[in-house]
Design a protein around this motif. Sequence first.
Motif, PDB file in Angstrom:
ATOM      1  N   PHE A  83       0.834  -1.202   0.000  1.00 59.86           N
ATOM      2  CA  PHE A  83       0.000   0.000   0.000  1.00 59.86           C
ATOM      3  C   PHE A  83       0.869   1.253   0.000  1.00 59.86           C
ATOM      4  O   PHE A  83       0.522   2.262  -0.631  1.00 59.86           O
ATOM      5  N   ALA A  84       2.003   1.207   0.702  1.00 55.06           N
ATOM      6  CA  ALA A  84       2.907   2.355   0.731  1.00 55.06           C
ATOM      7  C   ALA A  84       3.433   2.661  -0.668  1.00 55.06           C
ATOM      8  O   ALA A  84       3.496   3.827  -1.072  1.00 55.06           O
ATOM      9  N   VAL A 188       3.691   6.735   6.713  1.00 52.33           N
ATOM     10  CA  VAL A 188       3.079   6.091   7.877  1.00 52.33           C
ATOM     11  C   VAL A 188       3.035   4.580   7.695  1.00 52.33           C
ATOM     12  O   VAL A 188       3.358   3.810   8.615  1.00 52.33           O
ATOM     13  N   MET A 189       2.655   4.127   6.498  1.00 54.99           N
ATOM     14  CA  MET A 189       2.572   2.694   6.245  1.00 54.99           C
ATOM     15  C   MET A 189       3.948   2.028   6.374  1.00 54.99           C
ATOM     16  O   MET A 189       4.071   0.953   6.961  1.00 54.99           O
ATOM     17  N   VAL A 190       4.986   2.657   5.820  1.00 59.47           N
ATOM     18  CA  VAL A 190       6.337   2.098   5.915  1.00 59.47           C
ATOM     19  C   VAL A 190       6.790   2.056   7.373  1.00 59.47           C
ATOM     20  O   VAL A 190       7.350   1.051   7.842  1.00 59.47           O
ATOM     21  N   LEU A 196       6.143  -3.379  12.930  1.00 59.82           N
ATOM     22  CA  LEU A 196       5.629  -4.740  13.003  1.00 59.82           C
ATOM     23  C   LEU A 196       6.741  -5.765  12.756  1.00 59.82           C
ATOM     24  O   LEU A 196       6.823  -6.787  13.435  1.00 59.82           O
ATOM     25  N   ALA A 197       7.601  -5.472  11.773  1.00 62.03           N
ATOM     26  CA  ALA A 197       8.675  -6.410  11.444  1.00 62.03           C
ATOM     27  C   ALA A 197       9.653  -6.567  12.590  1.00 62.03           C
ATOM     28  O   ALA A 197      10.239  -7.644  12.774  1.00 62.03           O
ATOM     29  N   LEU A 198       9.831  -5.504  13.371  1.00 61.21           N
ATOM     30  CA  LEU A 198      10.791  -5.538  14.481  1.00 61.21           C
ATOM     31  C   LEU A 198      10.172  -6.006  15.792  1.00 61.21           C
ATOM     32  O   LEU A 198      10.885  -6.122  16.797  1.00 61.21           O
TER      33      LEU A 198
END
Length: 202
Positions: A83-84, A188-190, A196-198
């Motif tokens: 989406f980003a 914001v999405m990135v 979340l990844a961290l």
Amino acid sequence: MTSAFLPGLVTGLALIVAIGAQNAFVLRQGIRREHLGVVVGICIVSDIFLIGLGTAGIGFLIDRVPWLLNIFRWAGVVYLLVFAVTSFRSALKPQAMDVSGDDAGSLRRVVLATLAFTWLNPHAYLDAVLILGNLANQHGEQRWIFAGGAFAGSVIWFTALGAGARALSHVLNTPLTWRIVDALVGVVMVFIAIQLALMPAV
């Protein structure tokens, strides 16, 4: 019998008002005037459902099957990054957005995007099911009154966010503004995808 309502309202608002992917998407759809009622409705119903699950004591399932959150986490990371990229590509287009509603995007696409921003975010389960659910159950017999306050917070916030963005849509309909909006949404999405990844594996 209403003493638990205000704490539920305040706590629900405190958790939901924080800038996140879902709020950024509602803001974007409000300014676009694109199926806003559907977007707001899905967000509210989803919040009420998740808070209700936590209040009913279903939060223990997340503790017992934590790998589910990891699945949602990585699916959310992928979706947010996709989406980003879409938002950044839109930010490169010089034209103003047509917010008349005549050429609004596919309802199916918007519904799926709203569901993804809501249900692929593990923070939704942590905040609504675990945190609010546990706090509600600390109020004993008044747990559903507390939950009712959290329900009201969700209704108030998403309605106000969507209505406010819609009210500003005509003022913001300029090429520069849309480039900024799309670029900020992409950022914001990135940012949230990285968060979340961290996240530590559960």
